[in-house]
Design a protein around this motif. Structure first.
Motif, PDB file in Angstrom:
ATOM      1  N   SER A   1      92.351 -25.491  99.043  1.00  0.00           N
ATOM      2  CA  SER A   1      91.332 -25.877  98.064  1.00  0.00           C
ATOM      3  C   SER A   1      91.356 -27.384  97.865  1.00  0.00           C
ATOM      4  CB  SER A   1      91.597 -25.164  96.737  1.00  0.00           C
ATOM      5  OG  SER A   1      91.401 -23.778  96.906  1.00  0.00           O
ATOM      6  N   GLU A   2      90.189 -27.916  97.479  1.00  0.00           N
ATOM      7  CA  GLU A   2      90.029 -29.365  97.396  1.00  0.00           C
ATOM      8  C   GLU A   2      91.050 -30.061  96.493  1.00  0.00           C
ATOM      9  OE1 GLU A   2      85.681 -30.042  97.302  1.00  0.00           O
ATOM     10  OE2 GLU A   2      86.284 -32.162  97.281  1.00  0.00           O
TER      11      GLU A   2
ATOM     12  N   ILE B   1      87.726 -28.731 114.035  1.00  0.00           N
ATOM     13  CA  ILE B   1      88.608 -27.747 113.398  1.00  0.00           C
ATOM     14  C   ILE B   1      87.818 -26.839 112.457  1.00  0.00           C
ATOM     15  CG2 ILE B   1      90.538 -27.498 111.774  1.00  0.00           C
ATOM     16  CD1 ILE B   1      91.773 -29.986 113.137  1.00  0.00           C
ATOM     17  N   THR B   2      86.926 -27.432 111.653  1.00  0.00           N
ATOM     18  CA  THR B   2      86.194 -26.586 110.702  1.00  0.00           C
ATOM     19  C   THR B   2      85.182 -25.691 111.415  1.00  0.00           C
ATOM     20  OG1 THR B   2      84.610 -28.365 110.311  1.00  0.00           O
ATOM     21  CG2 THR B   2      86.404 -28.150 108.728  1.00  0.00           C
ATOM     22  N   ARG B   3      84.555 -26.212 112.479  1.00  0.00           N
ATOM     23  CA  ARG B   3      83.474 -25.440 113.103  1.00  0.00           C
ATOM     24  C   ARG B   3      83.957 -24.520 114.201  1.00  0.00           C
ATOM     25  NH1 ARG B   3      78.728 -27.993 115.202  1.00  0.00           N
ATOM     26  NH2 ARG B   3      77.916 -25.898 114.932  1.00  0.00           N
ATOM     27  N   GLN B   4      85.102 -24.825 114.821  1.00  0.00           N
ATOM     28  CA  GLN B   4      85.506 -24.042 115.994  1.00  0.00           C
ATOM     29  C   GLN B   4      86.880 -23.384 115.856  1.00  0.00           C
ATOM     30  OE1 GLN B   4      83.500 -23.667 118.641  1.00  0.00           O
ATOM     31  NE2 GLN B   4      81.931 -25.192 118.228  1.00  0.00           N
TER      32      GLN B   4
ATOM     33  N   ALA C   1      85.830 -23.289 106.114  1.00  0.00           N
ATOM     34  CA  ALA C   1      86.313 -24.382 105.275  1.00  0.00           C
ATOM     35  C   ALA C   1      85.416 -25.588 105.460  1.00  0.00           C
ATOM     36  CB  ALA C   1      87.753 -24.742 105.628  1.00  0.00           C
ATOM     37  N   ARG C   2      85.274 -26.383 104.405  1.00  0.00           N
ATOM     38  CA  ARG C   2      84.533 -27.642 104.482  1.00  0.00           C
ATOM     39  C   ARG C   2      85.491 -28.765 104.855  1.00  0.00           C
ATOM     40  NH1 ARG C   2      83.527 -28.436  99.289  1.00  0.00           N
ATOM     41  NH2 ARG C   2      84.661 -26.538  98.775  1.00  0.00           N
ATOM     42  N   PRO C   3      84.974 -29.878 105.405  1.00  0.00           N
ATOM     43  CA  PRO C   3      85.871 -30.982 105.805  1.00  0.00           C
ATOM     44  C   PRO C   3      86.793 -31.459 104.674  1.00  0.00           C
ATOM     45  CG  PRO C   3      83.671 -31.362 106.670  1.00  0.00           C
ATOM     46  CD  PRO C   3      83.576 -30.148 105.802  1.00  0.00           C
TER      47      PRO C   3
ATOM     48  N   GLY D   1      74.941 -25.789 101.240  1.00  0.00           N
ATOM     49  CA  GLY D   1      75.483 -27.011 100.655  1.00  0.00           C
ATOM     50  C   GLY D   1      76.568 -26.730  99.650  1.00  0.00           C
ATOM     51  N   PHE D   2      76.856 -25.437  99.434  1.00  0.00           N
ATOM     52  CA  PHE D   2      78.003 -25.083  98.584  1.00  0.00           C
ATOM     53  C   PHE D   2      78.702 -23.906  99.233  1.00  0.00           C
ATOM     54  CE2 PHE D   2      74.056 -23.329  96.911  1.00  0.00           C
ATOM     55  CZ  PHE D   2      74.308 -21.979  96.948  1.00  0.00           C
TER      56      PHE D   2
END
Lengths: 489, 489
Positions: free
Chosen positions: A343-344, A176-179, A188-190, B90-91
């Motif tokens: 957001s996290e 999902i994040t990469r594709q 987005a990050r995991p 990394g950020f």
């Protein structure tokens, strides 16, 4: 069928001889409908051992049950529930007597909300202009099956069976994040992604985290009916905002709004696509209000005419957009798989809430979807659906024009439905009832509206589930029913 | 891997020439970690068509990216992300600047509750005395796979893919009412059963329907930690009731209690089984209080030593018991499948709440479980697990006795864990940390207690996931660590 011996149970508190209690147990099983005519009883030896009683006691009970015609015996093959046994009562056995005042015992009520207008047996109608169901002809059943089998394989077994607690399948999240998200312009990050049980569940989690009885949620009117049931549970204040042909007008969002719910790709039910300028204006308005935007990226993959516009989330450097995606539309609704991007700190709360409510979506479903996506099957499925819908949509447009029906709203990039307007004076609720008798299913528009006295003239025509060659005859039937209704009006 | 062309996206709002924006898009993809070294870029032709720009523009951008070593080209096979491309930062990329005050934007907090003590990588430990995970050696993987494939077949496809809205798979519900519940002495109609995403989800739904901030829930102390997170959301009052060797003492349930939560088959974590007399007394106490009992029928199928006692629900003519069952323990935890049994008015509310939260558990999972149950695989699995656990439990008992450890609680009918007591003065939290370094996993007891200053001397030893031949050496390590801790203390 043989009745497993484990399903027999002597209630320790009961009175009477052991033999009588065994007889009563069988009789109650028959009368409650649990034991059915022709089913095979355990042998006297097996039942005696299971119940911890002597075999003679069971044999005597069986003899009595033979005499009273609850059982029959067949030479060398044992005892069966008799074909002449009494029919189940159709009501709970007399021993059950409800003594709870549920009107009092229920602390919070949830029933009585919006009920879907679609009949469960829609597939048996000839002209189902319904929305959101899979066309089994289009789905790549064989590939899905292969992916499911792979996800059931030895390599994936641990991943599938472990209790993740609050985590998700890392393979699905990575895909999902990469594709998936990059196709919407989103990076987005995991840690910013949470897998949900479909878009419904994603919207529910977002509403619970963001809303309180003191906060105001702005909703599109008309809009997605299930969203109202979701918001009812937060007891928040609701500000309906009337949509126009371009979707949600940002300037109409009232002051004091804390959370804005919108479906910019494909507004439900009007099909409007929010233009680029409005996307920018909506984010500016949200910034001015310091509000959070919940973006339901509904049917973005149904952009088969022109490419989809970038998601609101992709235009949002502030982190104020929470993005809701779903695979239920492009794969199948029963799959129940979607995701939240945000957001996290927000995702952390949504994840903790999900853990308390049901922990995580089943591991096997997540891994199967990950394989299906990774192998490119989802992409080809979306292309195949797009080609089929391009054709159907052209037929729909031609037939709607031929029959002289009025389109009230249509998606700029594709989509899978038309938002229609009946001639003045016609109640589409009654129209839908009439058409149903003629094997035509349409969706009346009134349940989509938030306002107390909703307009009664709209209806929605979906074309995901109707074969192309039935569109013409179906539209003709709708036009005829409208003409008859006007004649009567 | 080839990077799909659809993942490239030009932000319409961006500034700069088209060529510069394409370069920036690729550079950002590399720096964000989305595009990885060695991956194949789309051809200039494909990317140009996808972005709607001239092929020359893309070719010039690629040339610049080659010069800056983001890309490399290989003879006749196209462009790739260079092995010398910059490493991801990394950020998040600089463009993202969180401007939302999430401390304010989050309306309700859910994070920070009980976190499981079990490390995610428990399977890599040599002596995992942990609780509730599947032993892959015992599970009938081949049959489950066959059932899943059958559930993916053409006959079941419609059942699996349709959106049930608020319904369940009728085949699974029928099996539960006709086969599973009778084994617990319970007779129920389909309208009295709701399929849930595991026992956790069933308890959550029951708590939401039954509790309000004005009501009091009686909880076993020590008890199931996740239940506290569930009840926190209802904001109800909580009355902890200390359990003894026979489980929950009914007379200790305080006046004013509205809902009683109990796990009579196998109390968590003490393993106590509620004796028959206490079951009757508990129901009498509930009747006197006009309270509802939520029965978590935890591990009833792990009754491999003596048959399980009948469920509380089977002794309840009033309808005041809500019964929670689960297949997560006897199949596997990642399955997330359980059920609620209760009076119709209660089930109706729970069903409506479930529909708002996530509609229904995935259709394919329900149908697979229905096949597995119907074909008798679940019964043989339970028997196989019972045989294995009988053996392991005997080894556990012998080794615990040999090592001189103290058992504080044990299930009358079997179960899968021992509740243990360390010698006075030992904190089992610290003990668990020490043992972990020695590849031994135990569960400290303190997190199970409700009281503010919980006793620190208990621990739980599960034996579902540890091979029999490792039990002896593992117990020896625990005894040695205890001896060392006492030496220091």
């Amino acid at each position: 069928m043989a009745i497993p011996v484990q399903t027999f149970f002597l209630h320790p508190g009961a009175t009477g001889t052991l033999q009588a209690r065994i007889q009563q147990m069988v009789a109650e099983g028959v009368l409650s409908g649990r034991l059915r005519r022709g089913e095979k009883m355990p042998s006297t030896r097996a039942l005696a051992r299971h119940l911890g009683v002597s075999r003679l006691t069971v044999a005597l009970a069986y003899t009595e049950l033979l005499a009273s015609d609850y059982l029959t015996s067949r030479q060398r093959s044992g005892h069966f529930i008799s074909e002449n046994a009494p029919a189940p009562a159709g009501f709970p056995p007399a021993a059950r007597q409800e003594r709870v005042d549920w009107a009092r015992a229920i602390g919070q009520r949830f029933a009585g909300g919006a009920v879907p207008e679609r009949p469960q047996d829609w597939a048996s109608y000839r002209y189902p202009f319904i929305y959101g169901q899979t066309d089994p002809q289009l789905f790549d059943h064989a590939s899905w099956r292969l992916c499911a089998v792979q996800a059931l394989g030895a390599r994936d077994f641990r991943a599938m069976t472990q209790d993740y607690y609050d985590r998700d399948d890392p393979e699905l999240v990575e895909f999902i994040t990469r594709q998936t998200l990059p196709r919407r312009g989103i990076s987005a990050r995991p840690e910013e992604v949470l897998i949900t049980l479909g878009a419904q569940n994603a919207l529910w989690l977002a509403a619970q985290v963001l809303l309180t009885p003191e906060r105001t949620a702005a909703l599109e009117d008309p809009g997605y009916p299930a969203l109202r049931a979701i918001l009812a549970q937060t007891r928040c204040r609701i500000a309906p905002v009337a949509v126009d042909a371009q979707g949600l007008p940002p300037e109409a969002i009232p002051d004091g709004t804390g959370v804005i719910f919108t479906a910019p790709s494909h507004q439900c039910p009007t099909s409007a696509t929010l233009p680029m300028a409005r996307r920018e204006a909506l984010l500016a308005r949200a910034r001015a209000l310091d509000a959070i935007v919940v973006e339901d990226d509904y049917e973005f993959e149904m952009a088969y005419l022109t490419p989809a516009l970038p998601a609101l989330k992709s235009l949002d450097p502030d982190g104020r957009v929470v993005h809701v995606g779903s695979f239920s539309k492009s794969l199948f609704p029963g799959l129940r798989l979607g995701y939240l991007v945000g957001s996290e700190p927000f995702i952390r709360e949504a994840r903790a809430l999900r853990a308390a409510v049901f922990r995580h979506p089943p591991g096997h479903v997540q891994r199967t979807a990950a394989h299906f996506l990774r192998l490119g099957h989802h992409d080809s499925l979306v292309r195949r659906i797009g080609r089929a819908l391009t054709e159907r949509r052209a037929v729909m447009e031609a037939e709607i024009a031929r029959a002289g029906l009025t389109i009230a709203g249509v998606g700029a990039h594709g989509g899978s439905s038309f938002w229609m307007m009946a001639p003045p004076g016609i109640d589409t609720g009654a129209l839908a009832e009439t058409l149903r008798a003629d094997s035509v299913l349409i969706e009346p528009g009134a349940p989509f509206f938030l306002r107390p006295d909703p307009p009664r003239g709209h209806y929605r025509l979906g074309y995901t589930s109707i074969p192309t060659d039935r569109i013409g005859p179906g539209i003709t039937r709708i036009a005829e029913a409208l003409a008859r209704a006007r004649g009567r009006g």
